[in-house]
Design an enzyme around this catalytic site. Structure first.
Site, PDB file in Angstrom:
ATOM      1  N   GLY A  86      43.290  49.658  44.769  1.00 24.17           N
ATOM      2  CA  GLY A  86      42.037  49.082  45.272  1.00 24.17           C
ATOM      3  C   GLY A  86      41.991  49.089  46.782  1.00 24.17           C
ATOM      4  N   SER A 140      46.743  33.131  48.160  1.00 27.88           N
ATOM      5  CA  SER A 140      45.329  32.788  48.005  1.00 27.88           C
ATOM      6  C   SER A 140      44.937  32.124  46.697  1.00 27.88           C
ATOM      7  CB  SER A 140      44.468  34.044  48.213  1.00 27.88           C
ATOM      8  OG  SER A 140      44.846  35.058  47.307  1.00 27.88           O
ATOM      9  N   LYS A 175      38.783  30.038  47.155  1.00 27.96           N
ATOM     10  CA  LYS A 175      37.353  30.293  46.991  1.00 27.96           C
ATOM     11  C   LYS A 175      36.495  29.029  47.060  1.00 27.96           C
ATOM     12  CE  LYS A 175      36.924  34.826  46.161  1.00 27.96           C
ATOM     13  NZ  LYS A 175      35.998  35.708  46.892  1.00 27.96           N
ATOM     14  N   SER A 205      34.620  37.650  39.263  1.00 25.93           N
ATOM     15  CA  SER A 205      35.590  37.902  38.193  1.00 25.93           C
ATOM     16  C   SER A 205      36.342  36.641  37.806  1.00 25.93           C
ATOM     17  CB  SER A 205      36.589  38.981  38.626  1.00 25.93           C
ATOM     18  OG  SER A 205      37.368  38.526  39.713  1.00 25.93           O
ATOM     19  N   ASP A 255      39.856  50.126  49.040  1.00 28.03           N
ATOM     20  CA  ASP A 255      38.542  50.425  49.618  1.00 28.03           C
ATOM     21  C   ASP A 255      38.423  49.972  51.071  1.00 28.03           C
ATOM     22  OD1 ASP A 255      38.566  47.948  47.810  1.00 28.03           O
ATOM     23  OD2 ASP A 255      36.902  47.502  49.159  1.00 28.03           O
ATOM     24  N   GLU A 302      45.992  44.989  50.354  1.00 25.81           N
ATOM     25  CA  GLU A 302      45.249  45.384  49.155  1.00 25.81           C
ATOM     26  C   GLU A 302      46.205  45.974  48.120  1.00 25.81           C
ATOM     27  OE1 GLU A 302      40.932  46.973  50.124  1.00 25.81           O
ATOM     28  OE2 GLU A 302      42.426  48.134  51.236  1.00 25.81           O
TER      29      GLU A 302
END
Length: 321
Positions: A211, A307, A56, A81, A213, A207
């Site tokens: 979750g 990640s 990130k 989060s 989506d 995913e």
């Protein structure tokens, strides 16, 4: 259908230039045991060794570095989060400004403490009853801050794509790239870089089962919203993909694999015991998809982005012990 936002390899390379000497060029590790288990030659990009412990920082710093001097003087807002929260907090400190971060009340304590440790102000909310995008936008407007969202922003996406750019510079051409998917920024940026360099590469997102989506959205051809997921992979629990990320991923992503919490834990254990690296649940989902055989027709040379590794000792031993 909305036009696909313009994002190119040049954008990712420009982000890499901004990050040079600021972000870490993280290692790529291999393992004969992993190769034998998976049946392919696997290259693991270890973003758990990135600053703040996750990929990130790449996107957060790239976006913050592109703000005007006036915007920087007023400060930055974000919602997250955990990993993006820490990333924006550190980016703000590096650029000599301040950050206010909206975080869910149940965010991992270690991530909240780290965000505070980088000098940010933290405002909490209930992720199951309140909508963070609206809350974050309101917070930024009220305080006159520049908002850097966790994934749905071209500069953030370009920054995240530098992880794949580095991986491919080290490994050369790969047949497939496996990437964890939350809001879709990492895979959108990575796919932009990877398919620009090697058009035949398969881009496979991963995913948690609870979750899914992005998988549902890609299958239906439009963004789908699900109830806020409950999964150990806290960095991937979003109710819907981003508008920009979805438009990019519709064009660039070839498949989405789903993994269970049990498979994620097994991947964390494998990474610790065999690769000698610590991964948080969200950081291990790509590896979990490979180890559990969730990727169909796995080709010969495969890259996977691990990640992040932001997990405290108590939670890690609770999960893998």
């Amino acid at each position: 259908m909305a036009a696909v936002p313009s994002l190119t390899l040049d954008d990712v390379r420009a982000a890499a230039a901004r990050l040079e000497g600021i972000a870490h060029r993280t290692p790529v590790v291999t393992s004969r045991t992993l190769n034998d288990r998976v049946g392919a030659e696997v290259f693991v990009k270890c973003e758990n060794f990135q600053r703040v412990g996750a990929f990130k920082f790449r996107g957060a710093y790239n976006a913050a570095a592109r703000l005007t001097p006036d915007q920087l003087a007023k400060g930055i807002a974000a919602f997250s989060s955990g990993n993006h929260a820490q990333a924006v907090a550190l980016a703000a400190r590096e650029l000599g400004t301040t950050a206010v971060i909206l975080m869910p009340e149940d965010a991992p304590r270690s991530k909240m403490e780290a965000t505070l440790g980088y000098g940010a102000e933290v405002v909490t909310y209930d992720r199951y009853t309140q909508e963070r995008n609206a809350l974050g936008a309101d917070l930024a407007e009220e305080r006159g801050l520049a908002l850097i969202p966790p994934y749905d922003h071209p500069d953030v996406i370009a920054g995240q794509g530098t992880a794949a750019l580095e991986l491919l510079e080290e490994t050369g051409e790969l047949d497939a790239l496996v990437v964890p998917v939350g809001g879709g920024g990492l895979i959108a940026g990575s796919a932009t870089a990877a398919k620009s360099l090697h058009p035949a590469i398969r881009i496979i997102g991963v995913e948690p089962e609870e979750g899914d989506d992005t998988k549902r959205s890609l299958d239906s051809g439009e963004r789908v919203t699900i109830p806020v997921p409950r999964s150990i992979a806290d960095g991937q629990v979003v109710p819907s993909p981003g508008e920009i990320t979805f438009a990019l991923n519709q064009r660039l992503v070839d498949a989405i694999a789903l993994v269970s919490d049990e498979e994620i834990v097994e991947a964390m254990r494998f990474a610790f015991e065999r690769l000698k690296i610590v991964l948080e649940p969200s950081g291990a989902t790509g590896l979990a998809a490979l180890l559990s055989g969730r990727v169909d027709d796995l080709p010969r040379r495969v890259g996977v982005i691990a990640s992040g590794g932001n997990i405290d000792t108590r939670r890690f031993t609770e999960l893998v012990g």
